[in-house]
Design a protein around this motif. Structure first.
Motif, PDB file in Angstrom:
ATOM      1  N   LYS A  74     -30.096  40.207 137.104  1.00  0.00           N
ATOM      2  CA  LYS A  74     -29.606  39.771 138.421  1.00  0.00           C
ATOM      3  C   LYS A  74     -29.990  38.320 138.670  1.00  0.00           C
ATOM      4  O   LYS A  74     -29.178  37.522 139.145  1.00  0.00           O
ATOM      5  CB  LYS A  74     -30.191  40.677 139.513  1.00  0.00           C
ATOM      6  CG  LYS A  74     -29.916  40.219 140.917  1.00  0.00           C
ATOM      7  CD  LYS A  74     -28.731  40.892 141.487  1.00  0.00           C
ATOM      8  CE  LYS A  74     -28.619  40.634 142.975  1.00  0.00           C
ATOM      9  NZ  LYS A  74     -27.385  40.036 143.346  1.00  0.00           N
ATOM     10  N   TYR A 128     -27.905  36.191 135.781  1.00  0.00           N
ATOM     11  CA  TYR A 128     -26.439  36.218 135.794  1.00  0.00           C
ATOM     12  C   TYR A 128     -25.834  36.367 137.189  1.00  0.00           C
ATOM     13  O   TYR A 128     -24.636  36.175 137.359  1.00  0.00           O
ATOM     14  CB  TYR A 128     -25.919  37.364 134.913  1.00  0.00           C
ATOM     15  CG  TYR A 128     -26.377  37.266 133.487  1.00  0.00           C
ATOM     16  CD1 TYR A 128     -25.883  36.288 132.632  1.00  0.00           C
ATOM     17  CD2 TYR A 128     -27.314  38.156 132.977  1.00  0.00           C
ATOM     18  CE1 TYR A 128     -26.301  36.190 131.316  1.00  0.00           C
ATOM     19  CE2 TYR A 128     -27.745  38.074 131.663  1.00  0.00           C
ATOM     20  CZ  TYR A 128     -27.234  37.089 130.842  1.00  0.00           C
ATOM     21  OH  TYR A 128     -27.657  37.003 129.535  1.00  0.00           O
ATOM     22  N   GLY A 129     -26.651  36.796 138.149  1.00  0.00           N
ATOM     23  CA  GLY A 129     -26.129  37.012 139.490  1.00  0.00           C
ATOM     24  C   GLY A 129     -25.684  38.438 139.743  1.00  0.00           C
ATOM     25  O   GLY A 129     -25.209  38.765 140.822  1.00  0.00           O
ATOM     26  N   TYR A 130     -25.837  39.294 138.750  1.00  0.00           N
ATOM     27  CA  TYR A 130     -25.481  40.711 138.884  1.00  0.00           C
ATOM     28  C   TYR A 130     -26.346  41.521 137.934  1.00  0.00           C
ATOM     29  O   TYR A 130     -26.863  40.997 136.950  1.00  0.00           O
ATOM     30  CB  TYR A 130     -23.994  40.959 138.621  1.00  0.00           C
ATOM     31  CG  TYR A 130     -23.473  40.342 137.336  1.00  0.00           C
ATOM     32  CD1 TYR A 130     -23.454  41.076 136.150  1.00  0.00           C
ATOM     33  CD2 TYR A 130     -22.993  39.038 137.303  1.00  0.00           C
ATOM     34  CE1 TYR A 130     -22.982  40.519 134.973  1.00  0.00           C
ATOM     35  CE2 TYR A 130     -22.525  38.472 136.130  1.00  0.00           C
ATOM     36  CZ  TYR A 130     -22.506  39.218 134.971  1.00  0.00           C
ATOM     37  OH  TYR A 130     -22.049  38.668 133.803  1.00  0.00           O
ATOM     38  N   PHE A 176     -18.915  37.678 135.365  1.00  0.00           N
ATOM     39  CA  PHE A 176     -18.849  38.964 136.057  1.00  0.00           C
ATOM     40  C   PHE A 176     -17.582  39.743 135.707  1.00  0.00           C
ATOM     41  O   PHE A 176     -17.643  40.942 135.419  1.00  0.00           O
ATOM     42  CB  PHE A 176     -18.957  38.780 137.568  1.00  0.00           C
ATOM     43  CG  PHE A 176     -18.871  40.076 138.320  1.00  0.00           C
ATOM     44  CD1 PHE A 176     -19.975  40.909 138.407  1.00  0.00           C
ATOM     45  CD2 PHE A 176     -17.680  40.471 138.911  1.00  0.00           C
ATOM     46  CE1 PHE A 176     -19.904  42.124 139.079  1.00  0.00           C
ATOM     47  CE2 PHE A 176     -17.603  41.681 139.589  1.00  0.00           C
ATOM     48  CZ  PHE A 176     -18.710  42.513 139.677  1.00  0.00           C
ATOM     49  N   ARG A 203     -17.854  43.367 134.175  1.00  0.00           N
ATOM     50  CA  ARG A 203     -17.734  44.340 135.265  1.00  0.00           C
ATOM     51  C   ARG A 203     -18.011  45.765 134.791  1.00  0.00           C
ATOM     52  O   ARG A 203     -18.633  46.556 135.493  1.00  0.00           O
ATOM     53  CB  ARG A 203     -16.345  44.244 135.881  1.00  0.00           C
ATOM     54  CG  ARG A 203     -16.128  45.109 137.089  1.00  0.00           C
ATOM     55  CD  ARG A 203     -14.701  44.965 137.617  1.00  0.00           C
ATOM     56  NE  ARG A 203     -14.342  43.580 137.825  1.00  0.00           N
ATOM     57  CZ  ARG A 203     -14.318  42.974 138.999  1.00  0.00           C
ATOM     58  NH1 ARG A 203     -14.650  43.637 140.073  1.00  0.00           N
ATOM     59  NH2 ARG A 203     -13.967  41.712 139.104  1.00  0.00           N
ATOM     60  N   VAL A 262     -21.885  46.510 134.657  1.00  0.00           N
ATOM     61  CA  VAL A 262     -22.741  46.332 135.825  1.00  0.00           C
ATOM     62  C   VAL A 262     -23.292  47.714 136.174  1.00  0.00           C
ATOM     63  O   VAL A 262     -22.551  48.675 136.322  1.00  0.00           O
ATOM     64  CB  VAL A 262     -21.975  45.707 137.005  1.00  0.00           C
ATOM     65  CG1 VAL A 262     -22.844  45.685 138.262  1.00  0.00           C
ATOM     66  CG2 VAL A 262     -21.513  44.299 136.647  1.00  0.00           C
TER      67      VAL A 262
END
Length: 114
Positions: A43, A46-48, A60, A64, A67
């Protein structure tokens, strides 16, 4: 006091959401907490929260499907009682002792390489 998310806090937060839906964390906390920590690292990077057991490419839209909880979790639980990482398990799986189970990679090669 710090509001920084920790693996333990993430565990408590997600447990409240996932268990009522029939998804349980692996009772082996020596495995579960490091996997949750890896989700937090992903997170941050990568932001996720990309799957900690797969290599995200950092976009992302391309990641997807991985995730967490990834789109492969449900079929893994249905077939094996445990997901690819071993983070999520069925309630029944947690009630028994298990040898290591090799869960096949369901992610298509073009998504792994692409």
């Amino acid at each position: 006091m710090s509001d920084k998310m920790t693996a333990e806090k993430l565990y408590e937060l997600l447990k409240k959401i996932q268990e009522p839906r029939g998804f349980f964390f692996n009772k082996d906390m020596s495995m579960t907490l490091p996997l949750l920590e890896s989700l937090l690292v992903n997170k941050e990077e990568y932001g996720y929260m990309a799957c900690p057991c797969r290599l995200p490419n950092g976009e992302f839209d391309k990641d997807r499907d991985i995730v967490c909880p990834c789109e492969y979790r449900d079929p893994d639980l249905e077939e094996f009682g445990v997901c690819y990482c071993g983070l999520y398990v069925t309630e029944e799986y947690n009630k028994e002792d298990h040898d290591e189970v090799a869960i096949p990679e369901r992610r298509p090669p073009e998504k792994i390489l692409g």
